[in-house]
Design a protein around this motif. Structure first.
Motif, PDB file in Angstrom:
ATOM      1  N   ILE A 177       5.674 -23.344  13.094  1.00  6.62           N
ATOM      2  CA  ILE A 177       4.574 -24.114  13.671  1.00  6.62           C
ATOM      3  C   ILE A 177       4.421 -23.829  15.163  1.00  6.62           C
ATOM      4  N   THR A 178       5.540 -23.536  15.852  1.00  7.48           N
ATOM      5  CA  THR A 178       5.432 -23.180  17.267  1.00  7.48           C
ATOM      6  C   THR A 178       4.750 -21.825  17.427  1.00  7.48           C
ATOM      7  N   HIS A 179       4.972 -20.912  16.463  1.00  2.48           N
ATOM      8  CA  HIS A 179       4.244 -19.636  16.472  1.00  2.48           C
ATOM      9  C   HIS A 179       2.740 -19.903  16.345  1.00  2.48           C
ATOM     10  N   ALA A 180       2.398 -20.854  15.460  1.00  2.00           N
ATOM     11  CA  ALA A 180       0.988 -21.163  15.216  1.00  2.00           C
ATOM     12  C   ALA A 180       0.326 -21.772  16.449  1.00  2.00           C
ATOM     13  N   ARG A 181       1.018 -22.687  17.120  1.00  2.52           N
ATOM     14  CA  ARG A 181       0.459 -23.293  18.334  1.00  2.52           C
ATOM     15  C   ARG A 181       0.250 -22.235  19.413  1.00  2.52           C
ATOM     16  N   TRP A 182       1.232 -21.364  19.550  1.00  2.00           N
ATOM     17  CA  TRP A 182       1.128 -20.285  20.534  1.00  2.00           C
ATOM     18  C   TRP A 182      -0.060 -19.381  20.225  1.00  2.00           C
ATOM     19  N   THR A 183      -0.239 -19.072  18.935  1.00  2.00           N
ATOM     20  CA  THR A 183      -1.350 -18.228  18.511  1.00  2.00           C
ATOM     21  C   THR A 183      -2.691 -18.878  18.841  1.00  2.00           C
ATOM     22  N   ALA A 184      -2.808 -20.174  18.566  1.00  2.00           N
ATOM     23  CA  ALA A 184      -4.053 -20.890  18.871  1.00  2.00           C
ATOM     24  C   ALA A 184      -4.337 -20.880  20.371  1.00  2.00           C
ATOM     25  N   ASP A 185      -3.281 -21.007  21.180  1.00  2.00           N
ATOM     26  CA  ASP A 185      -3.458 -20.936  22.635  1.00  2.00           C
ATOM     27  C   ASP A 185      -3.989 -19.567  23.050  1.00  2.00           C
ATOM     28  N   LEU A 186      -3.397 -18.514  22.506  1.00  2.00           N
ATOM     29  CA  LEU A 186      -3.808 -17.162  22.872  1.00  2.00           C
ATOM     30  C   LEU A 186      -5.228 -16.853  22.405  1.00  2.00           C
ATOM     31  N   LEU A 187      -5.621 -17.431  21.274  1.00  2.00           N
ATOM     32  CA  LEU A 187      -6.972 -17.225  20.752  1.00  2.00           C
ATOM     33  C   LEU A 187      -8.025 -17.976  21.567  1.00  2.00           C
ATOM     34  N   ASP A 188      -7.570 -18.939  22.363  1.00  2.00           N
ATOM     35  CA  ASP A 188      -8.498 -19.741  23.159  1.00  2.00           C
ATOM     36  C   ASP A 188      -9.538 -20.398  22.252  1.00  2.00           C
ATOM     37  N   VAL A 189      -9.036 -21.139  21.262  1.00  5.61           N
ATOM     38  CA  VAL A 189      -9.914 -21.814  20.305  1.00  5.61           C
ATOM     39  C   VAL A 189     -10.817 -22.806  21.022  1.00  5.61           C
ATOM     40  N   GLN A 190     -12.111 -22.738  20.719  1.00  4.55           N
ATOM     41  CA  GLN A 190     -13.117 -23.599  21.328  1.00  4.55           C
ATOM     42  C   GLN A 190     -13.600 -24.654  20.326  1.00  4.55           C
ATOM     43  N   PRO A 191     -14.145 -25.784  20.824  1.00 10.25           N
ATOM     44  CA  PRO A 191     -14.515 -26.898  19.942  1.00 10.25           C
ATOM     45  C   PRO A 191     -15.456 -26.544  18.799  1.00 10.25           C
ATOM     46  N   ASN A 192     -16.370 -25.584  19.001  1.00 10.63           N
ATOM     47  CA  ASN A 192     -17.348 -25.275  17.961  1.00 10.63           C
ATOM     48  C   ASN A 192     -17.045 -23.984  17.200  1.00 10.63           C
ATOM     49  N   ASP A 193     -15.837 -23.488  17.334  1.00  6.93           N
ATOM     50  CA  ASP A 193     -15.468 -22.250  16.650  1.00  6.93           C
ATOM     51  C   ASP A 193     -15.392 -22.422  15.137  1.00  6.93           C
ATOM     52  N   ASP A 194     -15.828 -21.387  14.426  1.00  6.11           N
ATOM     53  CA  ASP A 194     -15.575 -21.255  12.990  1.00  6.11           C
ATOM     54  C   ASP A 194     -14.408 -20.270  12.850  1.00  6.11           C
ATOM     55  N   ILE A 195     -13.330 -20.733  12.246  1.00  4.60           N
ATOM     56  CA  ILE A 195     -12.068 -19.999  12.279  1.00  4.60           C
ATOM     57  C   ILE A 195     -11.612 -19.633  10.867  1.00  4.60           C
ATOM     58  N   LEU A 196     -11.000 -18.460  10.748  1.00  3.96           N
ATOM     59  CA  LEU A 196     -10.387 -18.010   9.505  1.00  3.96           C
ATOM     60  C   LEU A 196      -8.881 -17.912   9.708  1.00  3.96           C
ATOM     61  N   GLU A 197      -8.115 -18.451   8.751  1.00  2.62           N
ATOM     62  CA  GLU A 197      -6.674 -18.223   8.736  1.00  2.62           C
ATOM     63  C   GLU A 197      -6.282 -17.581   7.413  1.00  2.62           C
ATOM     64  N   ILE A 198      -5.568 -16.478   7.490  1.00  2.00           N
ATOM     65  CA  ILE A 198      -5.055 -15.797   6.301  1.00  2.00           C
ATOM     66  C   ILE A 198      -3.584 -16.170   6.128  1.00  2.00           C
ATOM     67  N   GLY A 199      -3.247 -16.710   4.960  1.00  2.00           N
ATOM     68  CA  GLY A 199      -1.881 -17.144   4.684  1.00  2.00           C
ATOM     69  C   GLY A 199      -1.602 -18.499   5.303  1.00  2.00           C
ATOM     70  N   PHE A 200      -2.295 -19.535   4.821  1.00  2.00           N
ATOM     71  CA  PHE A 200      -2.228 -20.840   5.477  1.00  2.00           C
ATOM     72  C   PHE A 200      -1.027 -21.693   5.076  1.00  2.00           C
ATOM     73  N   GLY A 201      -0.221 -21.232   4.118  1.00  2.00           N
ATOM     74  CA  GLY A 201       0.981 -21.981   3.751  1.00  2.00           C
ATOM     75  C   GLY A 201       0.662 -23.385   3.268  1.00  2.00           C
ATOM     76  N   ASN A 202       1.379 -24.369   3.800  1.00  2.00           N
ATOM     77  CA  ASN A 202       1.153 -25.742   3.333  1.00  2.00           C
ATOM     78  C   ASN A 202      -0.016 -26.425   4.038  1.00  2.00           C
ATOM     79  N   GLY A 203      -0.704 -25.701   4.901  1.00  2.00           N
ATOM     80  CA  GLY A 203      -1.919 -26.234   5.525  1.00  2.00           C
ATOM     81  C   GLY A 203      -1.708 -26.919   6.859  1.00  2.00           C
ATOM     82  N   ALA A 204      -0.487 -26.889   7.391  1.00  2.00           N
ATOM     83  CA  ALA A 204      -0.228 -27.555   8.671  1.00  2.00           C
ATOM     84  C   ALA A 204      -1.010 -26.898   9.800  1.00  2.00           C
ATOM     85  N   ASN A 205      -1.097 -25.569   9.790  1.00  2.00           N
ATOM     86  CA  ASN A 205      -1.829 -24.885  10.856  1.00  2.00           C
ATOM     87  C   ASN A 205      -3.334 -25.054  10.699  1.00  2.00           C
TER      88      ASN A 205
END
Length: 211
Positions: A31-59
């Protein structure tokens, strides 16, 4: 050895009760990898996002918190993951904010150019041909869209005994970077984080504006 082999198979394609237990453990590890990834992606409020391999859905839940005015679409090959993630994100699914698919990452069930951001976390070493997945990520991104591929540092991850069983593809960093660039991404760079479990690399790139 049989236990290690069983764990290895579940890491590649978690299923059933053992798969649910493993997903819970994997989420704590990544989950810390996922948070770091979201930071690097600079996710914005209106973004439409794709995640490949979502696991249990926490990310998925984490990404939607950041893209509160957008959507998150997830793709997984594990039916167990789909079941778990659907429960964890039931409200957002009912509101049309989260869409989950049972499909492989190399044949995404999306049309061209529909996502602002795309990511995959901790999947690279269980994909035989990651280049095919990178090409699909590129295809479904909008022009100027950004992609992130995060995975444990190879040398550290190789010390984790279950990865010695069949079905893991411990790609070298240079090979993954080449495949990422060959998919079409520009302004590519690789970040490193030694503060997370196993350490991690994150490859970042953009889809060029075709205009």
């Amino acid at each position: 050895m049989k236990l290690l082999k069983a764990i290895g198979k579940q890491l590649q394609h978690p299923r059933g009760l053992f798969g649910k237990i493993l997903f819970a453990w994997m989420t704590r590890m990544t989950i810390t990898h996922a948070r770091w990834t979201a930071d690097l992606l600079d996710v914005q409020p209106n973004d439409d996002i794709l995640e490949i391999g979502f696991g249990n859905g926490a990310n998925i839940k984490l990404l939607l918190q950041r893209a509160s005015g957008g959507t998150v679409t997830g793709v997984e090959i594990s039916e167990t993951a789909l079941e778990m993630a659907s429960g964890k994100n039931a409200k957002a699914i009912s509101e049309g904010k989260v869409i989950l698919h049972l499909a492989p990452g190399n044949t995404l069930p999306s049309t061209d150019g529909v996502f602002d951001k795309a990511c995959t976390v901790a999947t690279a070493y269980v994909i035989e041909d990651p280049g095919a997945v990178f090409k699909e990520m590129y295809r479904v991104l909008k022009p100027n869209g950004r992609a992130a591929v995060t995975f444990p540092i190879r040398e550290n991850f190789m010390r984790f005994k279950p990865v010695g069983t069949e079905g893991f593809y411990l790609h070298k960093l240079a090979d993954l970077e080449t495949a990422f660039r060959d998919a079409g991404f520009i302004n590519c760079r690789t970040e490193r984080n030694d503060r997370v479990k196993f350490g991690a690399h994150c490859m970042l790139g953009e889809k060029p504006d075709i205009n």
